[in-house]
Structures are given as structure tokens and as C-alpha cells.
Design an enzyme around this catalytic site. Structure first.
Site, PDB file in Angstrom:
ATOM      1  N   SER A  47       0.835  -1.207   0.000  1.00  0.00           N
ATOM      2  CA  SER A  47       0.000   0.000   0.000  1.00  0.00           C
ATOM      3  C   SER A  47       0.869   1.256   0.000  1.00  0.00           C
ATOM      4  CB  SER A  47      -0.919   0.024   1.231  1.00  0.00           C
ATOM      5  OG  SER A  47      -1.856  -1.016   1.139  1.00  0.00           O
ATOM      6  N   LYS A  54       1.287   6.835  -6.774  1.00  0.00           N
ATOM      7  CA  LYS A  54       0.154   7.700  -7.142  1.00  0.00           C
ATOM      8  C   LYS A  54       0.510   9.172  -6.883  1.00  0.00           C
ATOM      9  CE  LYS A  54      -3.164   4.045  -6.387  1.00  0.00           C
ATOM     10  NZ  LYS A  54      -3.990   3.285  -5.446  1.00  0.00           N
ATOM     11  N   GLN A  98      -6.642   4.256   0.466  1.00  0.00           N
ATOM     12  CA  GLN A  98      -5.942   3.061  -0.021  1.00  0.00           C
ATOM     13  C   GLN A  98      -6.448   1.829   0.735  1.00  0.00           C
ATOM     14  OE1 GLN A  98      -3.626   3.038  -2.614  1.00  0.00           O
ATOM     15  NE2 GLN A  98      -3.781   0.816  -2.444  1.00  0.00           N
TER      16      GLN A  98
END
Ligand code: NAP
Length: 292
Positions: A47, A54, A98
């Protein structure tokens, strides 16, 4: 036959360039910089990696990224309060929580707390409802399934009228991918762990989307000659020839499948880069809508 390779990295590069141009225009014409807030709860290494990618890609296209981290011990109330405060913040146009969240935090409650207008992941039940219902459109389409459709479109695969088979029915990939294919006028079959005669069903597919999380599950004998194969799976397998001892493979046996299929996405370099590109598309859309 050796299948055409659908290059997700190149297509994602094109999409990110389009987003960068859109972001620049919004800033120039309206004085607005799109803002994306990432929410990360806990220490899951994958994650952390996804969120940092991102954020990096957001910055590259001119989207302002705001990052929020909570410890793995965070309570549901703390995560909820954070998501609600981001929901009320006008400089933030998109909120990305997330997944997965720690066990003590209810995913459904948190995702439903993201305002529809900022749901750039597209996971809000009303967004999925908008995908499913005739005459309705979602505010945002979930990123990975939207990437699947873009890959088919931009690689010249005809979706309308095609027989499509989606392997997997998860909320984040399989089900929305199937709903999108229906919206694009494909005839769609959804397969899952209880499907009988899976091989025969897959062999009917002009378009096969594999999203089950089983390394190289789809073998050449499950593929109709000439079919377009979109491999969403990301599975880590042992590979003693690599320095890391590991390798990423998809749900499709790529080397064998490419001898039968007409077009196929690789893993890595297929769907993966598209997921982030479509997140950026959604964030620009959110900011544009907020600008009226
Ligand atoms: P998931 O929530 O675990 O869902 C897996 C689905 O596959 C379920 O519907 C399950 O059926 C079905 N399934 C499992 N084993 C099967 C079998 N032997 N035969 C037929 N169906 C089977 O997984 P997910 O989140 O959708 O992710 C799927 C894969 O995509 C994973 O490898 C994940 O890492 C990858 N992924 C990639 C991206 C990307 O950006 N590239 C993004 C998201 C996910 P039941 O419903 O009956 O249990």
C-alpha cells in the site's frame, strides 16, 4: 499466431499527457489546481508503494497531492473523522482511501463517507449503481476497470457486439469491468469460483478479462483463437533467476496465450500503469466539475 502486445505503459503515457494538458488549462483558465488527497492507514508495504507511485504521478501531471497517514491502530472513528474533514476541504477534489484497511476499520462505512463528488476511486455504492442502471451514469468510473476499457478502445478492439468473459466478480475489478462492458454493448458472462465448465465458457470469449489473482491460471487451451486478452492479475511468484528471487506474473500464462490470442496485455506493463492514469483522469474530472 503471435498476439499483438497491448502496451499499457505507452497508452498510460498518452493518457497522462492528456491529463497534464487538461490540468494546465484548468489552472490557466480558472485558476484552479486539482488536489488529490491520499489516505493510508497502517504499514502494508504494498500500500505504501502504491500510494507513493500515485503521489509521484500526480505531481508529474501538475495535480497537487495531499497525503494523510494514520497508524495501523487507528480507530474507525479516527479514519472517519479524517475522511469527513477531507470531504469538507475545498482545495481537495479527490479522496483516495488506499485499501485494504486494518480489520478494526469497516471498509464499507469509510468508502460510503467519501463524498460522491470526490470519489475518484469510483467505489461509492452510488457510483457502482450508476454503472449498473440503464439511463444513469456514474460520477466516476472505478480506475482499474476503466483502464481495461481504455486498453481495448485504444488498441482498436471492437467491444460492441463482442462476447466478453470476465473472470472474477470483485467490487473493485470484476463486477465493474463487467458492467462497463455491458454499457459498451458487449454480451457479458461473469465467472467466479463456483462457475462450472470454466474452460468452455472462456473459450467462447472474443474479449477475456482475467481478474482472479491466480498466477497463470488462464492457459492457452482456454482461449479462443484471435481473442483479446486483458490480464488484470498481479501475482508474485518465486524466480531463482532474478536477483530478488521473485517475479510478477498475471492471471494468464502469457507466453502460451500469445500463440493463440489476437491481442494481449503483458504483466507488468499492461493494466497496472492504466490504473494510476485513470485515477488522474478522475481527479481532473472532479476538479473540473467543482469549477462548474
Ligand atoms: P479478489 O477480490 O480476491 O476477487 C477474486 C475473484 O476471482 C473472486 O470473484 C473469486 O470468486 C474469483 N476467483 C478466485 N479463484 C477463482 C478460480 N479458481 N476460478 C474462478 N474464479 C476465481 O481479487 P481482486 O481484488 O478483484 O483482484 C484480482 C487480481 O487483480 C489480483 O491479482 C489483484 O492483485 C489484481 N489487481 C490488479 C490491479 C492493477 O492495477 N493491475 C488492480 C486491482 C487488482 P468468488 O467471488 O467466487 O470468490
Amino acid at each position: 499466431m503471435t498476439a499483438r502486445r497491448i502496451d499499457g505503459k505507452a497508452i498510460a503515457d498518452d493518457i497522462r499527457a492528456e491529463v497534464a494538458a487538461g490540468v494546465a488549462a484548468l489552472r490557466r483558465d480558472r485558476g484552479i489546481t486539482p488536489g488529490l488527497s491520499t489516505v493510508l492507514v497502517g504499514d502494508n508495504p504494498a500500500s505504501h508503494k502504491y500510494v507513493s507511485m500515485k503521489r509521484k504521478m500526480s505531481a508529474e501531471v501538475g495535480i497537487e497531492s495531499y497525503h494523510n497517514e494514520l497508524p495501523a491502530t487507528a480507530s474507525q472513528a479516527e479514519v472517519l473523522e479524517l475522511v469527513r474533514s477531507l470531504g469538507a476541504d475545498p482545495k481537495i477534489h479527490g479522496i483516495l482511501v488506499q485499501l485494504p484497511l486494518p480489520d478494526q476499520v469497516d471498509e464499507k462505512t469509510i468508502l460510503a463517507a467519501v463524498p460522491l463528488t470526490k470519489d475518484v476511486n469510483g467505489f461509492h455504492p452510488l457510483n457502482i449503481g450508476g454503472l449498473a442502471m440503464k439511463g444513469h451514469d456514474p460520477e466516476f468510473v472505478p480506475c482499474t476497470p476503466n483502464g481495461v476499457i481504455e486498453l481495448l478502445d485504444r488498441s482498436g478492439t471492437e467491444i460492441s457486439g463482442a462476447e466478453a468473459v470476465v473472470l472474477g466478480r470483485s467490487n473493485i475489478v470484476g463486477m465493474p469491468a463487467a458492467l462497463l462492458l455491458v454499457k459498451c454493448n458487449a454480451t457479458v458472462t461473469i465467472c467466479h469460483s463456483r462457475t462450472k465448465d470454466l474452460k468452455e465458457v472462456c473459450k467462447r470469449a472474443d474479449i477475456l478479462v482475467a481478474a482472479i489473482g491466480r498466477a497463470r491460471f488462464v492457459t492457452a487451451d482456454m482461449i479462443k483463437p484471435g481473442a483479446a486478452i486483458i490480464d488484470v492479475g498481479t501475482n508474485v511468484i518465486d524466480d531463482p533467476t532474478r536477483k530478488s528471487g521473485k517475479r510478477l506474473v498475471g492471471d494468464v500464462d502469457f507466453e502460451a496465450a500469445r500463440e493463440v490470442a489476437g491481442a494481449i496485455t503483458p504483466v507488468p506493463g499492461g493494466v497496472g500503469p492504466m490504473t494510476i492514469a485513470m485515477l488522474l483522469v478522475n481527479t481532473l474530472r472532479a476538479a473540473t466539475k467543482a469549477a462548474g
